[in-house]
Design a protein around this motif. Structure first.
Motif, mmCIF file in Angstrom:
data_model
loop_
_atom_site.group_PDB
_atom_site.id
_atom_site.type_symbol
_atom_site.label_atom_id
_atom_site.label_comp_id
_atom_site.label_asym_id
_atom_site.label_seq_id
_atom_site.Cartn_x
_atom_site.Cartn_y
_atom_site.Cartn_z
ATOM 1 N N LEU A 69 -12.167 -10.008 37.433
ATOM 2 C CA LEU A 69 -11.332 -9.571 36.320
ATOM 3 C C LEU A 69 -9.854 -9.829 36.538
ATOM 4 O O LEU A 69 -9.103 -9.974 35.573
ATOM 5 C CB LEU A 69 -11.593 -8.087 36.036
ATOM 6 N N ASP A 70 -9.411 -9.902 37.798
ATOM 7 C CA ASP A 70 -8.026 -10.323 38.061
ATOM 8 C C ASP A 70 -7.785 -11.702 37.456
ATOM 9 O O ASP A 70 -6.794 -11.941 36.764
ATOM 10 C CB ASP A 70 -7.764 -10.391 39.567
ATOM 11 N N SER A 71 -8.713 -12.599 37.747
ATOM 12 C CA SER A 71 -8.578 -13.972 37.249
ATOM 13 C C SER A 71 -8.571 -14.012 35.734
ATOM 14 O O SER A 71 -7.813 -14.776 35.122
ATOM 15 C CB SER A 71 -9.723 -14.844 37.787
ATOM 16 N N GLU A 72 -9.426 -13.205 35.104
ATOM 17 C CA GLU A 72 -9.479 -13.189 33.641
ATOM 18 C C GLU A 72 -8.148 -12.763 33.047
ATOM 19 O O GLU A 72 -7.714 -13.286 32.023
ATOM 20 C CB GLU A 72 -10.601 -12.257 33.168
ATOM 21 N N ALA A 73 -7.484 -11.805 33.670
ATOM 22 C CA ALA A 73 -6.177 -11.358 33.183
ATOM 23 C C ALA A 73 -5.160 -12.489 33.254
ATOM 24 O O ALA A 73 -4.434 -12.761 32.292
ATOM 25 C CB ALA A 73 -5.700 -10.154 33.999
ATOM 26 N N HIS A 74 -5.106 -13.166 34.397
ATOM 27 C CA HIS A 74 -4.149 -14.263 34.551
ATOM 28 C C HIS A 74 -4.464 -15.411 33.597
ATOM 29 O O HIS A 74 -3.559 -16.028 33.027
ATOM 30 C CB HIS A 74 -4.149 -14.760 35.990
ATOM 31 N N ALA A 98 -3.254 -18.888 28.962
ATOM 32 C CA ALA A 98 -3.703 -19.447 27.678
ATOM 33 C C ALA A 98 -2.738 -19.118 26.549
ATOM 34 O O ALA A 98 -2.560 -19.911 25.620
ATOM 35 C CB ALA A 98 -5.102 -18.923 27.346
ATOM 36 N N ALA A 99 -2.110 -17.943 26.625
ATOM 37 C CA ALA A 99 -1.185 -17.517 25.571
ATOM 38 C C ALA A 99 0.252 -17.951 25.840
ATOM 39 O O ALA A 99 1.135 -17.716 25.016
ATOM 40 C CB ALA A 99 -1.241 -15.996 25.422
ATOM 41 N N GLY A 100 0.494 -18.562 27.005
ATOM 42 C CA GLY A 100 1.861 -18.932 27.359
ATOM 43 C C GLY A 100 2.727 -17.726 27.637
ATOM 44 O O GLY A 100 3.945 -17.751 27.429
ATOM 45 N N ALA A 101 2.095 -16.650 28.115
ATOM 46 C CA ALA A 101 2.809 -15.401 28.382
ATOM 47 C C ALA A 101 3.080 -15.251 29.878
ATOM 48 O O ALA A 101 2.385 -15.845 30.701
ATOM 49 C CB ALA A 101 1.984 -14.212 27.879
ATOM 50 N N GLY A 157 -6.857 -8.690 27.448
ATOM 51 C CA GLY A 157 -5.801 -9.483 28.073
ATOM 52 C C GLY A 157 -5.174 -10.444 27.085
ATOM 53 O O GLY A 157 -3.944 -10.618 27.058
ATOM 54 N N GLY A 158 -6.004 -11.071 26.259
ATOM 55 C CA GLY A 158 -5.487 -11.996 25.247
ATOM 56 C C GLY A 158 -4.602 -11.296 24.235
ATOM 57 O O GLY A 158 -3.539 -11.803 23.852
ATOM 58 N N GLN A 159 -5.025 -10.115 23.791
ATOM 59 C CA GLN A 159 -4.222 -9.370 22.817
ATOM 60 C C GLN A 159 -2.877 -8.944 23.404
ATOM 61 O O GLN A 159 -1.842 -9.017 22.738
ATOM 62 C CB GLN A 159 -5.010 -8.142 22.342
ATOM 63 N N LEU A 160 -2.897 -8.504 24.646
ATOM 64 C CA LEU A 160 -1.647 -8.103 25.299
ATOM 65 C C LEU A 160 -0.720 -9.308 25.500
ATOM 66 O O LEU A 160 0.485 -9.237 25.227
ATOM 67 C CB LEU A 160 -1.947 -7.450 26.645
ATOM 68 N N ALA A 161 -1.302 -10.409 25.971
ATOM 69 C CA ALA A 161 -0.496 -11.606 26.226
ATOM 70 C C ALA A 161 0.107 -12.153 24.939
ATOM 71 O O ALA A 161 1.269 -12.569 24.908
ATOM 72 C CB ALA A 161 -1.354 -12.664 26.913
#
Length: 367
Positions: A154-159, A164-167, A136-140
């Motif tokens: 895992l839904d929450s982890e994605a959001h 965190a990345a401002g994406a 998720g971090g890499q995509l964001a």
């Protein structure tokens, strides 16, 4: 001034009911909700609408939805009708697209050039949590919009990765737009809405929904994305239901390879074994599928640890109490000798510092 056009779309939504299975067919025949409304009682619609839908079409009027529209405006809820520019194009093209979406936050998140749905277990393993955070971090960080269901796990982890990345990120609710489920994600929802994220639902404010609402929203999660990434899932789960919709819509599916002895990975491993998904050990294959060149990755696959931060005394006590096994707030507070309020503040401090990670059910563990 009340928008008659929006009232007609709200009328159509109420007539078709949850799921709007043949909305596209109705609009192909009549063009607009207004034209359908004018034809009610004048044409035989028994082959188009179910008996229940036909009763609602005859009994309801667009004007009946004026209070709902006013309430949405008062609450700051955007009403997106299918004929509006801000209604997501990925969704509008489908035969079972909702006539109306209710939206809070930044509506532009719904129309990003690249979007990936990240889905998985509500009770993930620590491996699943780390995999979701990494991918998720890499995509964001590559600017991809992350779509998920704002649920536990895992839904929450994605959001969280997107925030965190401002994406951009989109949370699709299986409840009314004014209800956050689970309630523990209220803060995460607020962070999404205040950033560049959006939360949507096909259910109006105050509308009662059952368990079926979560299955119905799965089609929207799949439809809003260019690709779907299954991080961790059992063979029979709501996650696999979303995969079915993704296949139906022609979306490419990726899956994170998991432990062969873990039932939590049974669904993802089956998808890979049967050739229904491409392997995603990182975000790189997903990004390439989207036409985005991945950034060079470090050799370390786990979440990078930041430099040791300066911690409060309460956070230091909590750090000693944390283990690699996820624990709830009460036992952690007791082990650290802190009140519940102090313990929660300490855990939040440790999570921001990259020392602790929260999982399903409000449990925490050491990174």
């Amino acid at each position: 001034m009340t928008d008659r056009r929006q009232l007609e779309w709200l009328w159509l939504s109420a007539v078709l009911g949850p799921g709007a299975a043949h909305c596209g067919q109705v609009l192909a025949l009549y063009g607009t909700p207004g034209e359908l409304y004018e034809a009610v009682g004048k044409e035989d619609m028994s082959g188009l609408l179910t008996p229940a839908q036909l009763r609602r079409a005859e009994q309801l009027t667009p004007e009946r939805f004026s209070p709902l529209l006013a309430r949405c405006h008062h609450m700051g809820v955007r009403v997106l009708c299918q004929d509006e520019e801000d209604y997501p194009a990925r969704l509008a093209a489908l035969s079972d697209a909702p006539p109306v979406l209710y939206c809070t936050g930044d509506v532009s998140a719904l129309s990003q050039p690249a979007a990936v749905a990240m889905i998985g277990s509500r009770r993930p393993s620590s491996y699943g949590v780390e995999a979701a955070a990494l991918i998720g971090g890499q995509l964001a960080q590559a600017g991809v919009c992350l779509v998920s269901g704002l649920a536990d796990g895992l839904d929450s982890e994605a959001h969280k990765a997107a925030v965190a990345a401002g994406a951009p990120t989109v949370g699709v609710l299986g409840t009314a737009i004014d209800k956050t489920y689970p309630v523990t994600n209220r803060r995460l929802r607020s962070e999404m809405e205040q950033g560049c994220g959006a939360v949507i639902s096909e259910f109006a404010p105050g509308e009662a929904t059952g368990a079926g609402g979560f299955l119905q929203r799965n089609r929207i999660i799949a439809a809003l994305a260019d690709a779907v990434c299954v991080v961790e899932a059992r063979q029979k789960s709501g996650t696999m239901n979303t995969v079915g919709h993704a296949k139906r819509y022609g979306r490419t599916v990726f899956a994170v390879p998991g432990a062969i002895f873990s039932p939590l990975c049974g669904g993802t491993n089956q998808l890979l074994e049967e050739g229904q998904a491409y392997a995603a050990p990182s975000a790189a294959p997903i990004l390439r599928h989207l036409g985005i060149e991945p950034a060079p990755q470090k050799s370390v696959s786990r979440r990078a640890r930041p430099a040791a931060p300066t911690l409060s005394a309460e956070a230091k006590a909590m750090q000693k109490a944390l283990t690699s096994q996820a624990q709830g707030l009460e036992p952690l507070a007791k082990a650290a000798g802190l009140s519940a309020g102090q313990a929660l503040a300490a855990l939040m401090e440790l999570e921001v510092s990259g020392i602790a990670v929260s999982g399903a059910g409000g449990q925490y563990r050491r990174v």
